[in-house]
Design an enzyme around this catalytic site. Structure first.
Site, PDB file in Angstrom:
ATOM      1  N   CYS A 193     -17.792  16.889  16.759  1.00  0.00           N
ATOM      2  CA  CYS A 193     -18.431  17.688  15.436  1.00  0.00           C
ATOM      3  C   CYS A 193     -18.510  16.588  14.258  1.00  0.00           C
ATOM      4  CB  CYS A 193     -17.703  19.000  15.022  1.00  0.00           C
ATOM      5  SG  CYS A 193     -17.427  20.054  16.251  1.00  0.00           S
ATOM      6  N   ASP A 238       4.105 -13.714  -5.515  1.00  0.00           N
ATOM      7  CA  ASP A 238       3.973 -14.106  -6.624  1.00  0.00           C
ATOM      8  C   ASP A 238       5.336 -14.074  -7.009  1.00  0.00           C
ATOM      9  OD1 ASP A 238       3.032 -14.735  -9.413  1.00  0.00           O
ATOM     10  OD2 ASP A 238       3.024 -12.634  -9.888  1.00  0.00           O
ATOM     11  N   ASP A 244       1.239  -8.899  -8.841  1.00  0.00           N
ATOM     12  CA  ASP A 244       1.351  -7.791  -9.744  1.00  0.00           C
ATOM     13  C   ASP A 244       0.331  -8.012 -10.768  1.00  0.00           C
ATOM     14  OD1 ASP A 244       2.909  -9.658 -10.646  1.00  0.00           O
ATOM     15  OD2 ASP A 244       3.435  -8.418 -12.332  1.00  0.00           O
TER      16      ASP A 244
END
Length: 816
Positions: free
Chosen positions: A119, A515, A714
């Site tokens: 479907c 980082d 970040d």
């Protein structure tokens, strides 16, 4: 005097007025994902009033407040943001034959009425054929459709309904809650259909097996089976008919064909009073399939438990405070930005907002993972869905509907659960041709047995069995069921996945790049010392520095502003501001030209910093970051900014090492500061003084060396590297563009969750492979056995129903 605006590298300025500009950028052309990121970033600036995009040609019109945001600053910001967005990976490919005039829309709808993976494939195929659709994806497990194109949600609903299914919007959490209520109703309906069919089928099967072939029993079987087939089983024929009109077929087509054939062959035999009847087979097939659908609905409900818990966090009503102190209870969808809401003790906060009155503690554990309640008083932000403590709060609504944090998290989990993995795309290709092939095998089985002289009844029974034993549902559910549970489990642990593909790739990572600031460290830097050469008073120097840095989103800049406020110095107006990502800022405050940043930044502006360098070197050896300041081209001061490593950092990196994963720190900080922090957490490989393009280059070099690379960051300067990495992990609370560029978000910034995610990824892939093995193995063995006449239709229908359930039950092991 302001410095001249640099010539933009990433766009052309096509039209400009005092408060309006229109740009055209090749970065955005034909890429709605990048356009979406740009609009998010722009609309978060209060100075920007309106953004209108035509992504097909990369055109963006921006209306803004030039008094608060000078045009020059806006253009500089646009160039920097587009430069970062240009690095964003995108899988969206344009089909030149498509007609994509006008703005592109990203539409998510819930689809009801799908009975199997075929479907979903049918709806997806029909949508992708529409020339207004750029890309469409349908997920059977989550029962959702995502369409990107130049058509409206109403257009998509019309197309879906034309195929015999229903669709409804899920634009708000309250709409999602209504959808969940319908899911519960659907489970109850599936149960009632099965129970009704079962009660009618038992006497049919018992009479056929135990009481011979008496005529009156055949008439009883006919009466009961007719109610089962055209009552409880009516849905199979309805859907099969609608699909046949579209020249398509799915699992319902196989069931309708099998049941219809058994029933249709038996009715004439009943009236002729000779020949075998298959009423018990027709009734049992419907009953077993309905049992399978009921069990499948229940299992899928458990698989979607993570989303349901998130949606349940939002209350359905809120208390609106009116003028004069009056109150009114309103529906959650009736809240508008700026409304003042009353939150009593123990109530859930209705929507995102700012506390304007009162003091209380708020439990944010379900959103942020923070175990301890957080104190909230005027000026503090609150998140919708979190539970208020013992105090009374007056909250001003700042976000509503799909713009809230909770809705964003639900949407992110939705995206992850709806994403198709590369392995699933191959399965889809097989499933798309599976039903027609099974029909062909059924016809071949009938013809083969007749050719060898078998009775028609025997040959016919085997052909029906082949139709019923095949199960494309198990194939279609193998991957999405596991992804749905895996993404939900990750959400429970505070890791929100933007796409399922990253969940697959995470298990293959063998190198992680970190980082430093805000990632390995806590991201709460503070000014620990200030050494100044300028004769200015400390307060005036702080005023200039804080006024300049007040426009910056960088952690170090925020630390300078926070330090000034602690000293009773409130930042003033900034006449001019320019940011060089990864290096520093240039600003004009009260007629002074201010430079703040690292040593390389000041030296590039022809400022001598020899007298400050000795102090800066000492700070760096102590693990503190030096930030140089110059006023009117002369060295003025150096700030020492301290940021401690996260408590879990050393253990998290040790766990990665135990998994055999290479770790590396790449930071824009100084060499000595970087090595001081790296030594504390156990990272040996360090690259310092790295600019954004160098971070990107390191990621690509590792990939060329054969590594599958994860990047954890970040900041805005991390966005290109996050996008280029095989899997990007954004630290929650960081810059918006970093989160948009990454594949996963660590809500609390707990980098220990990276290892958990990698292990969850490996388990999820293992479950997917098990599901596919059993689904393929089931069909490989069952179809030939059915064709050889070793199964009867009742057993075949039961086995087919249970195969889908087994795939979902296996996927639910991920919850453990």
């Amino acid at each position: 005097m302001e410095t001249e605006t640099p010539i933009p590298k990433n766009f052309e300025l096509r039209h400009q007025l005092r408060n309006r500009v229109r740009i055209v950028s090749s970065v955005l052309a034909g890429d709605p994902e990048r356009g979406y990121i740009l609009e998010i970033l722009l609309k978060k600036r209060p100075e920007i009033k309106r953004v209108r995009s035509v992504i097909a040609i990369g055109s963006v019109a921006i209306e803004f407040d030039s008094a608060r945001l000078p045009k020059k600053n806006l253009l500089i910001m646009l160039d920097a943001v587009l430069g970062n967005i240009a690095q964003k990976r995108t899988d969206i490919k344009q089909d030149k034959r498509k007609i994509l005039d006008g703005p592109l829309h990203d539409i998510d709808l819930a689809v009801q009425g799908m009975s199997c993976a075929s479907c979903a494939l049918l709806i997806e195929m029909v949508l992708n054929r529409d020339q207004r659709v750029n890309k469409a994806g349908v997920n059977f497990a989550t029962e959702t459709v995502n369409v990107q194109g130049c058509l409206s949600a109403a257009d998509v609903v019309e197309i879906v309904e034309r195929l015999g299914y229903s669709a409804m919007p899920v634009d708000t959490l309250s709409q999602r809650k209504k959808l969940i209520e319908k899911e519960l109703q659907r489970i109850d309906l599936a149960r009632r259909r099965f129970v009704t069919a079962g009660l009618l089928t038992v006497p049919v099967v018992v009479s056929a097996m135990a009481m011979g072939s008496r005529s009156w029993l055949h008439w009883l079987q006919f009466a009961l089976t007719t109610q089962v087939v055209f009552g409880s089983g009516r849905q199979f024929f309805t859907k099969a008919y609608r699909l046949a009109k579209q020249r398509a077929a799915n699992m319902d087509s196989l069931i309708a064909l099998g049941v219809g054939s058994a029933y249709g062959y038996s009715v004439p035999a009943l009236f002729r009073r000779r020949g075998h009847v298959y009423f018990e087979a027709a009734a049992a097939i419907v009953t077993f399939v309905l049992l399978g659908r009921y069990l499948e609905e229940r299992a899928r409900g458990k698989a979607g438990e993570a989303i349901r818990k998130l949606v349940d966090l939002q209350p359905q009503t809120a208390t609106l405070l009116l003028e004069g102190g009056n109150e009114r209870r309103v529906d959650i969808d009736d809240i508008r930005i700026g409304d003042l809401l009353l939150v009593r003790p123990g109530e859930k906060i209705p929507t995102d907002g700012l506390v304007v009155y009162g003091i209380s503690t708020v439990d944010e554990a379900m959103i942020t993972g923070e175990s301890m309640p957080v104190v909230k008083n005027p000026g503090h932000a609150v998140i919708g869905g979190c539970v208020n403590g013992n105090g009374v709060l007056h909250v001003k609504a700042t976000a509503i509907g799909m713009d809230t944090v909770l809705a964003g998290i639900v949407h992110m989990v939705d995206q992850a659960q709806a994403t198709k993995l590369p392995i699933q795309k191959q399965v889809d290709k097989i499933s798309a041709v599976f039903v027609p092939v099974v029909m062909g095998l059924s016809a071949a089985t009938l013809a083969g047995w007749l050719l060898v002289g078998a009775p028609f009844g025997f040959a016919f029974g085997n052909a029906i069995t082949v139709l019923l034993i095949a199960c494309p549902c198990a194939l279609g559910l193998a991957t999405p069921a596991a992804i749905m549970v895996g993404a939900g489990q990750a959400a429970k642990q505070g890791v929100y996945i933007r796409n399922g593909e990253s969940l697959e790739i995470a298990s293959k990572l063998n190198a992680i790049v970190f980082d430093k600031t805000g990632t390995i460290t806590e991201g709460r830097p503070r000014v620990s010392k200030l050494v100044k050469l300028s004769r200015m008073a400390d307060a005036k120097l702080l005023l200039l520095a804080a006024s300049a840095e007040n426009n910056s989103e960088h952690y170090l800049g925020k630390a300078v502003v926070a330090h000034a406020r602690e000293q009773g110095v409130e930042p003033g107006e900034c006449a001019y501001f320019y940011s060089e990502t990864g290096r520093g800022i240039r600003a004009e405050v009260a007629g002074y030209k201010i430079l703040l940043g690292n040593q390389a930044w000041l030296e590039s502006q022809q400022v001598a910093v020899e007298r400050l360098a000795e102090h800066a070197d000492l700070f760096a050896r102590q693990g503190q970051t030096p930030v140089y300041m110059a006023v009117d081209g002369k060295e003025a001061a150096v700030f020492a900014i301290a940021d401690s490593p996260r408590a879990e950092a050393a253990e998290a990196i040790e766990r990665l090492h135990r998994l055999g994963i290479k770790t590396m720190m790449v930071t824009g900080d100084t060499e000595k500061t970087a090595h001081f922090i790296a030594d504390k957490v156990g990272i040996a490989d360090v690259v310092a003084n790295a600019r954004p393009e160098q971070k990107l280059q390191i990621i690509r070099q590792l990939q060329q060396d054969g590594h599958n690379v994860g990047m954890i960051g970040d900041g805005i300067n991390d966005a290109p590297a996050l996008a280029a990495a095989n899997v990007g992990f954004a630290v929650g609370g960081g810059a918006d563009i970093a989160i948009e560029s990454a594949d996963l978000t660590l809500v609390q910034g707990d980098i220990g969750k990276v290892t958990d995610t990698i292990e969850l990824s490996a388990f999820t892939i293992r479950v997917i492979k098990q599901n596919l093995f059993w689904a393929f193995g089931y069909n490989t063995v069952a179809i030939p056995v059915a064709a050889l006449g070793k199964l009867n239709p009742m057993i075949a229908s039961a086995a087919m129903a249970l195969s889908s359930v087994s795939v979902i039950v296996n996927s639910l092991r991920l919850n453990k």
